[in-house]
Design a protein around this motif. Structure first.
Motif, PDB file in Angstrom:
ATOM      1  N   LEU A   1      -6.100 -24.212 -30.060  1.00 12.89           N
ATOM      2  CA  LEU A   1      -7.465 -23.789 -29.767  1.00 12.89           C
ATOM      3  C   LEU A   1      -7.683 -22.405 -30.367  1.00 12.89           C
ATOM      4  CD1 LEU A   1      -7.489 -24.717 -25.976  1.00 12.89           C
ATOM      5  CD2 LEU A   1      -8.481 -26.080 -27.805  1.00 12.89           C
ATOM      6  N   GLU A   2      -8.907 -22.127 -30.795  1.00 17.62           N
ATOM      7  CA  GLU A   2      -9.253 -20.809 -31.305  1.00 17.62           C
ATOM      8  C   GLU A   2     -10.213 -20.140 -30.331  1.00 17.62           C
ATOM      9  OE1 GLU A   2     -10.699 -18.651 -35.422  1.00 17.62           O
ATOM     10  OE2 GLU A   2     -11.420 -20.663 -34.977  1.00 17.62           O
ATOM     11  N   LEU A   3      -9.848 -18.938 -29.876  1.00 18.75           N
ATOM     12  CA  LEU A   3     -10.670 -18.163 -28.954  1.00 18.75           C
ATOM     13  C   LEU A   3     -11.343 -17.043 -29.726  1.00 18.75           C
ATOM     14  CD1 LEU A   3      -8.193 -17.811 -25.928  1.00 18.75           C
ATOM     15  CD2 LEU A   3      -9.643 -19.752 -26.559  1.00 18.75           C
ATOM     16  N   THR A   4     -12.649 -16.860 -29.486  1.00 21.05           N
ATOM     17  CA  THR A   4     -13.385 -15.754 -30.104  1.00 21.05           C
ATOM     18  C   THR A   4     -14.113 -14.989 -29.007  1.00 21.05           C
ATOM     19  OG1 THR A   4     -15.278 -17.204 -30.533  1.00 21.05           O
ATOM     20  CG2 THR A   4     -13.694 -16.913 -32.315  1.00 21.05           C
ATOM     21  N   CYS A   5     -14.256 -13.661 -29.220  1.00 22.79           N
ATOM     22  CA  CYS A   5     -14.929 -12.806 -28.242  1.00 22.79           C
ATOM     23  C   CYS A   5     -16.396 -12.694 -28.653  1.00 22.79           C
ATOM     24  CB  CYS A   5     -14.262 -11.440 -28.213  1.00 22.79           C
ATOM     25  SG  CYS A   5     -14.595 -10.496 -26.713  1.00 22.79           S
ATOM     26  N   HIS A   6     -17.285 -12.936 -27.720  1.00 20.29           N
ATOM     27  CA  HIS A   6     -18.709 -13.017 -28.036  1.00 20.29           C
ATOM     28  C   HIS A   6     -19.502 -12.059 -27.150  1.00 20.29           C
ATOM     29  CE1 HIS A   6     -22.573 -14.784 -29.102  1.00 20.29           C
ATOM     30  NE2 HIS A   6     -22.830 -14.885 -27.812  1.00 20.29           N
ATOM     31  N   SER A   7     -20.528 -11.417 -27.762  1.00 20.73           N
ATOM     32  CA  SER A   7     -21.465 -10.579 -27.009  1.00 20.73           C
ATOM     33  C   SER A   7     -22.876 -11.057 -27.310  1.00 20.73           C
ATOM     34  CB  SER A   7     -21.310  -9.103 -27.392  1.00 20.73           C
ATOM     35  OG  SER A   7     -21.560  -8.916 -28.774  1.00 20.73           O
ATOM     36  N   SER A   8     -23.798 -10.772 -26.398  1.00 17.21           N
ATOM     37  CA  SER A   8     -25.164 -11.286 -26.532  1.00 17.21           C
ATOM     38  C   SER A   8     -26.001 -10.474 -27.511  1.00 17.21           C
ATOM     39  CB  SER A   8     -25.850 -11.322 -25.170  1.00 17.21           C
ATOM     40  OG  SER A   8     -25.913 -10.017 -24.606  1.00 17.21           O
ATOM     41  N   CYS A   9     -25.546  -9.279 -27.897  1.00 15.16           N
ATOM     42  CA  CYS A   9     -26.251  -8.475 -28.889  1.00 15.16           C
ATOM     43  C   CYS A   9     -25.220  -7.765 -29.757  1.00 15.16           C
ATOM     44  CB  CYS A   9     -27.208  -7.476 -28.228  1.00 15.16           C
ATOM     45  SG  CYS A   9     -26.420  -6.325 -27.083  1.00 15.16           S
ATOM     46  N   VAL A  10     -25.677  -7.234 -30.883  1.00  9.08           N
ATOM     47  CA  VAL A  10     -24.772  -6.599 -31.843  1.00  9.08           C
ATOM     48  C   VAL A  10     -24.581  -5.141 -31.466  1.00  9.08           C
ATOM     49  CG1 VAL A  10     -24.375  -6.042 -34.263  1.00  9.08           C
ATOM     50  CG2 VAL A  10     -25.526  -8.172 -33.636  1.00  9.08           C
ATOM     51  N   LEU A  11     -23.342  -4.787 -31.180  1.00 10.10           N
ATOM     52  CA  LEU A  11     -23.027  -3.424 -30.768  1.00 10.10           C
ATOM     53  C   LEU A  11     -22.988  -2.504 -31.974  1.00 10.10           C
ATOM     54  CD1 LEU A  11     -20.169  -4.382 -28.324  1.00 10.10           C
ATOM     55  CD2 LEU A  11     -22.332  -3.371 -27.646  1.00 10.10           C
ATOM     56  N   SER A  12     -23.430  -1.281 -31.756  1.00  9.65           N
ATOM     57  CA  SER A  12     -23.353  -0.271 -32.811  1.00  9.65           C
ATOM     58  C   SER A  12     -21.937   0.293 -32.871  1.00  9.65           C
ATOM     59  CB  SER A  12     -24.338   0.865 -32.524  1.00  9.65           C
ATOM     60  OG  SER A  12     -25.647   0.362 -32.379  1.00  9.65           O
ATOM     61  N   ASP A  13     -21.473   0.630 -34.086  1.00 11.03           N
ATOM     62  CA  ASP A  13     -20.140   1.214 -34.275  1.00 11.03           C
ATOM     63  C   ASP A  13     -19.072   0.389 -33.577  1.00 11.03           C
ATOM     64  OD1 ASP A  13     -21.346   3.320 -35.654  1.00 11.03           O
ATOM     65  OD2 ASP A  13     -21.668   4.433 -33.788  1.00 11.03           O
ATOM     66  N   HIS A  14     -19.036  -0.897 -33.879  1.00 12.89           N
ATOM     67  CA  HIS A  14     -18.104  -1.827 -33.218  1.00 12.89           C
ATOM     68  C   HIS A  14     -16.657  -1.470 -33.552  1.00 12.89           C
ATOM     69  CE1 HIS A  14     -16.299  -5.410 -31.718  1.00 12.89           C
ATOM     70  NE2 HIS A  14     -17.476  -6.003 -31.479  1.00 12.89           N
ATOM     71  N   PRO A  15     -15.831  -1.182 -32.540  1.00 16.73           N
ATOM     72  CA  PRO A  15     -14.434  -0.796 -32.810  1.00 16.73           C
ATOM     73  C   PRO A  15     -13.477  -1.972 -32.931  1.00 16.73           C
ATOM     74  CG  PRO A  15     -14.871  -0.557 -30.480  1.00 16.73           C
ATOM     75  CD  PRO A  15     -16.161  -1.037 -31.106  1.00 16.73           C
ATOM     76  N   GLY A  16     -13.949  -3.213 -32.748  1.00 14.75           N
ATOM     77  CA  GLY A  16     -13.083  -4.391 -32.752  1.00 14.75           C
ATOM     78  C   GLY A  16     -12.699  -4.795 -31.339  1.00 14.75           C
ATOM     79  N   TYR A  17     -11.961  -5.898 -31.255  1.00 10.34           N
ATOM     80  CA  TYR A  17     -11.646  -6.469 -29.944  1.00 10.34           C
ATOM     81  C   TYR A  17     -10.154  -6.375 -29.626  1.00 10.34           C
ATOM     82  CZ  TYR A  17     -16.304  -8.557 -30.064  1.00 10.34           C
ATOM     83  OH  TYR A  17     -17.656  -8.743 -30.116  1.00 10.34           O
ATOM     84  N   ALA A  18      -9.884  -6.363 -28.331  1.00  8.98           N
ATOM     85  CA  ALA A  18      -8.512  -6.443 -27.814  1.00  8.98           C
ATOM     86  C   ALA A  18      -8.396  -7.713 -26.971  1.00  8.98           C
ATOM     87  CB  ALA A  18      -8.182  -5.211 -26.985  1.00  8.98           C
ATOM     88  N   TRP A  19      -7.225  -8.387 -27.051  1.00 10.99           N
ATOM     89  CA  TRP A  19      -7.004  -9.649 -26.334  1.00 10.99           C
ATOM     90  C   TRP A  19      -5.948  -9.466 -25.260  1.00 10.99           C
ATOM     91  CZ3 TRP A  19     -10.039 -13.811 -26.715  1.00 10.99           C
ATOM     92  CH2 TRP A  19     -10.895 -13.883 -27.810  1.00 10.99           C
ATOM     93  N   TYR A  20      -6.193 -10.176 -24.117  1.00 11.32           N
ATOM     94  CA  TYR A  20      -5.302 -10.055 -22.966  1.00 11.32           C
ATOM     95  C   TYR A  20      -4.869 -11.444 -22.495  1.00 11.32           C
ATOM     96  CZ  TYR A  20      -7.260  -5.364 -22.861  1.00 11.32           C
ATOM     97  OH  TYR A  20      -7.659  -4.094 -23.206  1.00 11.32           O
ATOM     98  N   LYS A  21      -3.594 -11.543 -22.144  1.00 13.92           N
ATOM     99  CA  LYS A  21      -3.029 -12.779 -21.587  1.00 13.92           C
ATOM    100  C   LYS A  21      -2.488 -12.470 -20.202  1.00 13.92           C
ATOM    101  CE  LYS A  21       0.755 -16.062 -22.351  1.00 13.92           C
ATOM    102  NZ  LYS A  21       1.845 -16.461 -23.293  1.00 13.92           N
TER     103      LYS A  21
END
Length: 452
Positions: free
Chosen positions: A144-164
């Motif tokens: 399965l492929e998991l993607t992080c989604h937000s409802s609007c486009v953030l300014s100066d997006h620093p990228g995502y971190a994943w947690y298990k």
């Protein structure tokens, strides 16, 4: 927008010019801003044409009441989370721990020293507050492929971190996991200490509830509900387990509804909960519907036609829940002959012949079996035994009669050599009860003097 110890801070600088007829202006930079849930937002404006001495009061608002703006500091939704500052020609709004309910248009208003005169910089700044959601897409049969989604486009997006299971395992735009995993995965902005996305995970073992929970009677409306903790939400399927290993699909809804439940609906049921990450099955639930006895059936052993002296056993059985009790009757008699599922008649006689039936009864009702005719055979066993034993006795008597006739002929042959009184004596002796068989009689005739 940049990370900080207290979360992300969003700075909004005005450049759009809103000018009044008196030359008052408020410069707004961006009209639409996206901020992460839990971050801190700082908005400031650049005003012109308004002398500080003319300003009696200034505040920010998002709502109006009776046509008048409501100060954010008095709004319970922002209690303890807003702060105003002004320096020179700039005015600032600080909002901490922004929430999705804080998505609104923010405006700055001025109250002047001229009674009834005020100015509002409009349109204001529209703030959109977004949380994060993990979206699941199946890449193949095992991954399965998991993607992080937000409802609007953030300014100066620093990228995502994943947690298990709460532990940081990777930074990146997506994450690959195996299908059927029991772990929980979430995401957030990298370096951001604010709230993470809700974790995604496969269903836990489903639980089943029954309504009403009391005893079920035929004709009642009964609902079975399947529920399981899962994210994304699980899809549900209901099955009935047959007596064999087969299972029968009944519904693909969380609830299985019986508008009028019947005795045939009794049995074992289970449900499954499934989403993209896995599938789980509930334990069996046993449904027992209470109902009155169906028409009883009666079995007879050995048969319904009896010989005198025989023993016969009648057995009554009826489908019922709860189990039925049984009573035996003979037709046209008010008093029962016996109670219990088995009725035994020993030493059968003609008086026992007739129609019999049983009654099955439980708390739900009662039902009678059909009549069973039990008759006595025309010849009883004793008569049959006599008939059998008389045949050999008749044969013996015929043999004895034949021997007697032969002996009589022999006697007549020798009668001419004997005296008349001797002949009478011989006849009398032959008929004496002490002679038990013909051989004794023959011996007496050969030696008459010894007999005397």
């Amino acid at each position: 927008m940049s990370p900080s110890a207290g979360g992300l801070v969003v700075f909004l600088l005005s450049v759009q010019v809103i000018q009044s007829q008196d030359g008052w202006r408020v410069n707004y930079h961006q009209t639409d801003i996206c901020a992460a849930k839990g971050s801190t937002v700082e908005i400031y404006t650049q005003r012109s044409g308004i002398r500080p001495s003319d300003i009696m009061e200034r505040f920010w608002f998002t709502k109006e009441k009776d046509g008048e703006p409501v100060d954010l500091r008095t709004d319970s939704e922002y209690s303890g989370r807003v702060r105003y500052t002004c320096s020179g020609m700039r005015c600032y709004l600080h909002v901490t721990d922004v929430r999705e309910s804080g998505s609104a248009e923010y405006k700055l208003t001025f109250m002047t020293n001229v009674p009834g005169e005020k100015y509002t910089g409009s349109p204001g700044v529209t703030l959109s507050v977004t949380g994060f959601q993990v979206q699941v897409r199946r890449s193949d049969s095992t991954w399965l492929e998991l993607t992080c989604h937000s409802s609007c486009v953030l300014s100066d997006h620093p990228g995502y971190a994943w947690y298990k299971n709460g532990e940081n395992i990777k930074n990146g735009s997506s994450l690959s996991v195996s299908s059927g995993s029991t772990d929980r995965y979430s995401c957030n902005l990298r370096g951001y200490s604010g709230q993470r996305s809700p974790a995604v995970y496969g269903p836990q073992r489903p639980s089943v509830s029954v309504s009403p929970s009391a005893e079920m009677l035929e004709g009642d409306s009964v609902t079975l509900t399947c529920s399981a903790d899962a994210n994304p939400a699980a899809n549900y399927t209901w099955y009935k387990q047959d007596r064999t290993s087969d299972r029968r699909l009944l519904s693909e809804e969380p609830q299985l509804v019986f508008s009028s439940i019947q005795s045939s609906d009794s049995g074992r049921y289970f449900c499954t909960a499934e989403n993209q990450l896995g599938r789980k099955t509930s334990e069996f639930i046993l449904i027992r519907v209470k109902y009155g006895p169906q028409r009883p059936s009666v079995s007879v052993c050995p048969s319904a036609e009896m010989l005198e002296g025989d023993s016969v056993t009648l057995t009554c059985s009826a489908d019922a829940n709860p189990a039925a009790s049984y009573t035996w009757y003979k037709e046209h008699e008010d008093s029962p002959r016996a109670s219990g599922q088995i009725f035994t008649i020993t030493d059968f006689t003609a008086e026992h012949s007739g129609n019999y039936y049983c009654e099955a009864q439980n708390e739900m009702g009662r039902s009678n079996s059909t009549l069973l005719l039990i008759t006595e055979s025309g010849v009883d066993r004793t008569t049959m035994i006599i008939h059998i034993t008389r045949w050999p006795l008749l044969v013996v008597m015929m043999i004895l009669l034949l021997l007697f006739c032969l002996w009589t002929r022999k006697k007549k042959a020798v009668s001419s050599t004997t005296e008349p009184h001797e002949s009478r004596e011989a006849v009398e002796m032959d008929l004496h009860p002490e002679y038990e068989n013909l051989s004794d009689m023959a011996a007496q005739r050969e030696d008459p003097e010894e007999q005397v």
